[in-house]
Design a protein around this motif. Structure first.
Motif, PDB file in Angstrom:
ATOM      1  N   ALA A 180    -116.190   9.383 -24.506  1.00 43.17           N
ATOM      2  CA  ALA A 180    -116.080  10.691 -25.150  1.00 43.17           C
ATOM      3  C   ALA A 180    -117.357  11.043 -25.903  1.00 43.17           C
ATOM      4  N   ILE A 181    -117.979  10.051 -26.532  1.00 42.32           N
ATOM      5  CA  ILE A 181    -119.208  10.304 -27.301  1.00 42.32           C
ATOM      6  C   ILE A 181    -120.363  10.659 -26.382  1.00 42.32           C
ATOM      7  N   PHE A 182    -120.579   9.864 -25.348  1.00 45.32           N
ATOM      8  CA  PHE A 182    -121.737  10.093 -24.482  1.00 45.32           C
ATOM      9  C   PHE A 182    -121.549  11.292 -23.561  1.00 45.32           C
ATOM     10  N   ASN A 183    -120.308  11.721 -23.338  1.00 44.35           N
ATOM     11  CA  ASN A 183    -120.100  12.925 -22.539  1.00 44.35           C
ATOM     12  C   ASN A 183    -120.623  14.180 -23.233  1.00 44.35           C
ATOM     13  N   ARG A 184    -120.686  14.146 -24.567  1.00 41.02           N
ATOM     14  CA  ARG A 184    -121.218  15.300 -25.290  1.00 41.02           C
ATOM     15  C   ARG A 184    -122.524  14.960 -26.020  1.00 41.02           C
ATOM     16  N   PHE A 185    -123.141  13.874 -25.601  1.00 38.91           N
ATOM     17  CA  PHE A 185    -124.410  13.472 -26.205  1.00 38.91           C
ATOM     18  C   PHE A 185    -125.547  14.229 -25.529  1.00 38.91           C
ATOM     19  N   ASN A 186    -126.406  14.830 -26.324  1.00 33.98           N
ATOM     20  CA  ASN A 186    -127.520  15.617 -25.790  1.00 33.98           C
ATOM     21  C   ASN A 186    -128.715  14.695 -25.502  1.00 33.98           C
ATOM     22  N   PRO A 187    -129.081  14.533 -24.224  1.00 39.03           N
ATOM     23  CA  PRO A 187    -130.197  13.630 -23.885  1.00 39.03           C
ATOM     24  C   PRO A 187    -131.564  14.159 -24.284  1.00 39.03           C
ATOM     25  N   VAL A 188    -131.626  15.384 -24.803  1.00 41.23           N
ATOM     26  CA  VAL A 188    -132.917  15.958 -25.195  1.00 41.23           C
ATOM     27  C   VAL A 188    -133.598  15.090 -26.252  1.00 41.23           C
ATOM     28  N   TYR A 189    -132.799  14.498 -27.158  1.00 42.04           N
ATOM     29  CA  TYR A 189    -133.373  13.666 -28.217  1.00 42.04           C
ATOM     30  C   TYR A 189    -134.070  12.438 -27.630  1.00 42.04           C
ATOM     31  N   GLU A 190    -133.461  11.825 -26.635  1.00 45.81           N
ATOM     32  CA  GLU A 190    -134.085  10.664 -25.992  1.00 45.81           C
ATOM     33  C   GLU A 190    -135.354  11.075 -25.247  1.00 45.81           C
ATOM     34  N   GLU A 191    -135.305  12.207 -24.577  1.00 43.11           N
ATOM     35  CA  GLU A 191    -136.487  12.677 -23.851  1.00 43.11           C
ATOM     36  C   GLU A 191    -137.641  12.954 -24.807  1.00 43.11           C
ATOM     37  N   ALA A 192    -137.323  13.511 -25.975  1.00 40.21           N
ATOM     38  CA  ALA A 192    -138.364  13.763 -26.974  1.00 40.21           C
ATOM     39  C   ALA A 192    -138.971  12.457 -27.463  1.00 40.21           C
ATOM     40  N   ALA A 193    -138.116  11.446 -27.656  1.00 35.22           N
ATOM     41  CA  ALA A 193    -138.619  10.142 -28.102  1.00 35.22           C
ATOM     42  C   ALA A 193    -139.534   9.530 -27.057  1.00 35.22           C
ATOM     43  N   ARG A 194    -139.166   9.642 -25.786  1.00 36.02           N
ATOM     44  CA  ARG A 194    -140.021   9.101 -24.720  1.00 36.02           C
ATOM     45  C   ARG A 194    -141.344   9.858 -24.637  1.00 36.02           C
ATOM     46  N   ASP A 195    -141.277  11.174 -24.835  1.00 35.35           N
ATOM     47  CA  ASP A 195    -142.517  11.956 -24.813  1.00 35.35           C
ATOM     48  C   ASP A 195    -143.465  11.529 -25.932  1.00 35.35           C
ATOM     49  N   LEU A 196    -142.899  11.044 -27.016  1.00 34.16           N
ATOM     50  CA  LEU A 196    -143.718  10.589 -28.139  1.00 34.16           C
ATOM     51  C   LEU A 196    -144.152   9.134 -27.996  1.00 34.16           C
ATOM     52  N   GLY A 197    -143.821   8.522 -26.853  1.00 36.14           N
ATOM     53  CA  GLY A 197    -144.290   7.172 -26.582  1.00 36.14           C
ATOM     54  C   GLY A 197    -143.329   6.066 -26.939  1.00 36.14           C
ATOM     55  N   ALA A 198    -142.079   6.390 -27.239  1.00 34.44           N
ATOM     56  CA  ALA A 198    -141.114   5.360 -27.613  1.00 34.44           C
ATOM     57  C   ALA A 198    -140.662   4.591 -26.375  1.00 34.44           C
ATOM     58  N   THR A 199    -140.494   3.286 -26.530  1.00 35.24           N
ATOM     59  CA  THR A 199    -139.930   2.467 -25.459  1.00 35.24           C
ATOM     60  C   THR A 199    -138.424   2.709 -25.384  1.00 35.24           C
ATOM     61  N   PRO A 200    -137.764   2.292 -24.288  1.00 38.26           N
ATOM     62  CA  PRO A 200    -136.301   2.461 -24.221  1.00 38.26           C
ATOM     63  C   PRO A 200    -135.582   1.829 -25.407  1.00 38.26           C
ATOM     64  N   TRP A 201    -136.027   0.636 -25.840  1.00 38.92           N
ATOM     65  CA  TRP A 201    -135.395  -0.005 -26.976  1.00 38.92           C
ATOM     66  C   TRP A 201    -135.619   0.790 -28.256  1.00 38.92           C
ATOM     67  N   GLN A 202    -136.833   1.265 -28.461  1.00 40.96           N
ATOM     68  CA  GLN A 202    -137.116   2.064 -29.654  1.00 40.96           C
ATOM     69  C   GLN A 202    -136.328   3.370 -29.641  1.00 40.96           C
ATOM     70  N   GLY A 203    -136.196   3.987 -28.457  1.00 36.40           N
ATOM     71  CA  GLY A 203    -135.409   5.211 -28.358  1.00 36.40           C
ATOM     72  C   GLY A 203    -133.953   4.964 -28.713  1.00 36.40           C
ATOM     73  N   PHE A 204    -133.413   3.828 -28.253  1.00 35.80           N
ATOM     74  CA  PHE A 204    -132.020   3.513 -28.587  1.00 35.80           C
ATOM     75  C   PHE A 204    -131.876   3.213 -30.072  1.00 35.80           C
ATOM     76  N   ARG A 205    -132.785   2.401 -30.601  1.00 31.15           N
ATOM     77  CA  ARG A 205    -132.656   1.961 -32.000  1.00 31.15           C
ATOM     78  C   ARG A 205    -132.862   3.105 -32.989  1.00 31.15           C
ATOM     79  N   HIS A 206    -133.860   3.935 -32.748  1.00 31.82           N
ATOM     80  CA  HIS A 206    -134.228   4.947 -33.740  1.00 31.82           C
ATOM     81  C   HIS A 206    -133.633   6.340 -33.456  1.00 31.82           C
ATOM     82  N   VAL A 207    -133.103   6.551 -32.247  1.00 37.53           N
ATOM     83  CA  VAL A 207    -132.578   7.880 -31.908  1.00 37.53           C
ATOM     84  C   VAL A 207    -131.093   7.819 -31.563  1.00 37.53           C
TER      85      VAL A 207
END
Length: 294
Positions: A180-207
């Motif tokens: 239920a949570i991930f069905n309404r989770f906006n992936p834009v935040y993760e994409e922004a983190a990746r654009d800023l150079g975050a690794t997958p782990w950093q994106g998960f931990r900080h976003v």
């Protein structure tokens, strides 16, 4: 200005709701009230005095049953179930965000335990571990480890079979919450983190994790509370020890004083404290998330 008169249906539904709440929480209230009786109190009304007498009796022990040890076993098992439910639910929720081969079948297997009778699940797990015991004993005998074989008891235990039995109950709920949570989770935040150079782990931990943290707290609360009062799935899979709910079930046929009501009140308070702590933590995380978004 006069207020509109409420229709008769409103009062009917209000009465129905009040009766439902009374039916739902009335037994709990009765147990709490009867636990505060005086020394002459019994198991039924009328209330005979008001005191903490039966809580003192509870602290002294209830016959041969070690309530303190059973309480600690339930707490330890509940915390282990809570931690594993959170970890596996979050990991499964992340995995199911992508299309998996056989994902639908895997999901159905996970949630199937919700529709299976709890006692059947418990019996099945108990039989599995007894077969495991047979295999281990045969292996020890084959390798000539006589001393180890003589000291071996059973693989059934609090953090083996009982833990697995509780996870068959808590994991489906945790997984459904994460869906239920991930069905309404906006992936834009993760994409922004990746654009800023975050690794997958950093994106998960900080976003991702800060955004889903209140829901993770809810999963933790579900995991602990579902484990805390579980009886059917524990009964055939616990081994040679008992959790607090099993001890409480056994005491209902032997204890004839309000001490058992005092024990029920204590366990209820523990549950309410866990729920209150979870709600408070989820609220604090939500406020922190909103403050960080400004």
């Amino acid at each position: 200005m006069t207020r509109d008169k409420r229709p008769a249906a409103f009062w009917f539904l209000a009465l129905f709701f009040a009766l439902f709440v009374l039916f739902l929480y009335g037994p709990m209230l009765v147990i709490v009230v009867l636990s505060f009786q005086g020394p002459e109190g019994g198991l039924t009304f009328p209330l005979r005095g008001v005191s903490l007498h039966w809580f003192y009796k509870l602290a002294e022990g209830l016959g041969v049953v070690d309530i303190g040890a059973a309480l600690m076993r339930s707490l330890g098992l509940g915390l282990a179930v809570m931690a594993l439910t959170v970890v596996f639910s979050v990991l499964a929720g992340l995995a199911f965000r992508k299309k998996l081969a056989g994902g639908n079948t895997l999901f159905l297997i996970v949630v199937a335990s919700l529709i299976m009778p709890s006692i059947i699940v418990s019996l099945g797990i108990g039989l599995e571990f007894r077969l495991l015991d047979t295999g281990i004993k045969q292996a020890l005998e084959f390798f000539g480890m006589a001393d180890t074989l003589e000291g071996y008891g059973t693989a059934l235990g609090l953090f083996t079979s009982a833990l697995g039995a509780h996870l068959t109950w808590t994991l489906p709920f945790g997984l459904l919450i994460m869906f239920a949570i991930f069905n309404r989770f906006n992936p834009v935040y993760e994409e922004a983190a990746r654009d800023l150079g975050a690794t997958p782990w950093q994106g998960f931990r900080h976003v991702v994790l800060p955004l889903i943290a209140p829901s993770v707290v809810g999963i933790a609360m579900f995991g602990f509370t579902l484990s805390w009062d579980e009886i059917a799935r524990t009964s055939q899979a616990i081994g040679d020890v008992n959790t607090l709910p099993l001890e409480l079930q056994g005491l209902t046929s032997t204890v004839t004083t309000p001490s058992i009501y005092a024990l029920g009140t204590v366990t209820t308070v523990v549950s309410l404290l866990v729920v209150g702590a979870a709600i408070g933590l989820a609220g604090w995380l939500g406020r922190r998330q909103k403050k960080g978004a400004r």
